[in-house]
Scaffold this motif. Structure first.
Motif, PDB file in Angstrom:
ATOM      1  N   GLU A  85      20.314  27.049  57.665  1.00  0.00           N
ATOM      2  CA  GLU A  85      21.665  27.047  57.097  1.00  0.00           C
ATOM      3  C   GLU A  85      22.259  28.453  57.123  1.00  0.00           C
ATOM      4  O   GLU A  85      23.421  28.633  57.487  1.00  0.00           O
ATOM      5  N   ILE A  86      21.484  29.446  56.752  1.00  0.00           N
ATOM      6  CA  ILE A  86      21.965  30.835  56.781  1.00  0.00           C
ATOM      7  C   ILE A  86      22.316  31.232  58.207  1.00  0.00           C
ATOM      8  O   ILE A  86      23.379  31.805  58.472  1.00  0.00           O
ATOM      9  N   LYS A  87      21.446  30.917  59.146  1.00  0.00           N
ATOM     10  CA  LYS A  87      21.684  31.253  60.556  1.00  0.00           C
ATOM     11  C   LYS A  87      22.954  30.564  61.059  1.00  0.00           C
ATOM     12  O   LYS A  87      23.763  31.170  61.764  1.00  0.00           O
ATOM     13  N   ARG A  88      23.145  29.294  60.694  1.00  0.00           N
ATOM     14  CA  ARG A  88      24.300  28.518  61.156  1.00  0.00           C
ATOM     15  C   ARG A  88      25.610  29.095  60.602  1.00  0.00           C
ATOM     16  O   ARG A  88      26.645  29.016  61.245  1.00  0.00           O
ATOM     17  N   GLY A  89      25.559  29.682  59.409  1.00  0.00           N
ATOM     18  CA  GLY A  89      26.787  30.142  58.770  1.00  0.00           C
ATOM     19  C   GLY A  89      27.063  31.631  58.881  1.00  0.00           C
ATOM     20  O   GLY A  89      28.031  32.121  58.293  1.00  0.00           O
ATOM     21  N   MET A  90      26.242  32.363  59.631  1.00  0.00           N
ATOM     22  CA  MET A  90      26.470  33.804  59.736  1.00  0.00           C
ATOM     23  C   MET A  90      27.680  34.103  60.624  1.00  0.00           C
ATOM     24  O   MET A  90      27.836  33.544  61.703  1.00  0.00           O
ATOM     25  N   VAL A  91      28.556  34.950  60.130  1.00  0.00           N
ATOM     26  CA  VAL A  91      29.748  35.365  60.864  1.00  0.00           C
ATOM     27  C   VAL A  91      29.877  36.877  60.779  1.00  0.00           C
ATOM     28  O   VAL A  91      29.327  37.512  59.876  1.00  0.00           O
ATOM     29  N   THR A  92      30.604  37.457  61.709  1.00  0.00           N
ATOM     30  CA  THR A  92      30.857  38.899  61.709  1.00  0.00           C
ATOM     31  C   THR A  92      32.302  39.131  61.298  1.00  0.00           C
ATOM     32  O   THR A  92      33.215  38.556  61.880  1.00  0.00           O
TER      33      THR A  92
ATOM     34  N   ARG B  94      34.929  48.537  60.391  1.00  0.00           N
ATOM     35  CA  ARG B  94      33.472  48.450  60.449  1.00  0.00           C
ATOM     36  C   ARG B  94      33.085  46.980  60.415  1.00  0.00           C
ATOM     37  O   ARG B  94      33.637  46.197  59.642  1.00  0.00           O
ATOM     38  N   GLU B  95      32.149  46.618  61.277  1.00  0.00           N
ATOM     39  CA  GLU B  95      31.671  45.235  61.316  1.00  0.00           C
ATOM     40  C   GLU B  95      30.586  45.026  60.275  1.00  0.00           C
ATOM     41  O   GLU B  95      29.769  45.911  60.029  1.00  0.00           O
ATOM     42  N   PHE B  96      30.599  43.846  59.654  1.00  0.00           N
ATOM     43  CA  PHE B  96      29.502  43.473  58.772  1.00  0.00           C
ATOM     44  C   PHE B  96      29.287  41.971  58.879  1.00  0.00           C
ATOM     45  O   PHE B  96      30.208  41.213  59.176  1.00  0.00           O
ATOM     46  N   ARG B  97      28.040  41.558  58.704  1.00  0.00           N
ATOM     47  CA  ARG B  97      27.687  40.142  58.801  1.00  0.00           C
ATOM     48  C   ARG B  97      27.596  39.553  57.405  1.00  0.00           C
ATOM     49  O   ARG B  97      27.094  40.192  56.487  1.00  0.00           O
TER      50      ARG B  97
END
Length: 92
Positions: A18-25, A32-35
């Motif tokens: 679920e965490i992997k599926r919902g990760m966005v940048t 600055r980019e953050f996930r």
């Protein structure tokens, strides 16, 4: 992660997926980019993935079709064909 999964009463693997599926940048105001996790994105992605699966075949519930198979094919030949195919190749 394990503690979160335990509190939600799901397996560690389910929580990780679920965490992997919902990760966005995202990009902040200083470029600055953050996930981070987005529940909306995870839900949309899950729905999209489910449409690609297609329906399950449930021949066991189609009694008329099973009866027709039995009528057209002797049981011994059908069983042998299914077993042979199962050992040597994946279903089409």
């Amino acid at each position: 992660m394990r503690e979160i999964a335990r509190r939600l009463n799901v397996s560690h693997s389910t929580g990780s997926r679920e965490i992997k599926r919902g990760m966005v940048t995202h990009i902040d105001s200083e470029h600055r980019e953050f996930r981070t996790y987005s529940a909306d994105f995870a839900s949309e992605r899950h729905a999209e993935n489910m449409t690609a699966k297609g329906p399950n075949l449930k021949i066991g519930c189609d009694h008329a079709l099973v009866a027709k198979f039995k009528e057209l094919t002797p049981a011994r030949d059908l069983t042998e064909a299914v077993l042979r195919r199962g050992r040597h190749s994946a279903p089409d």
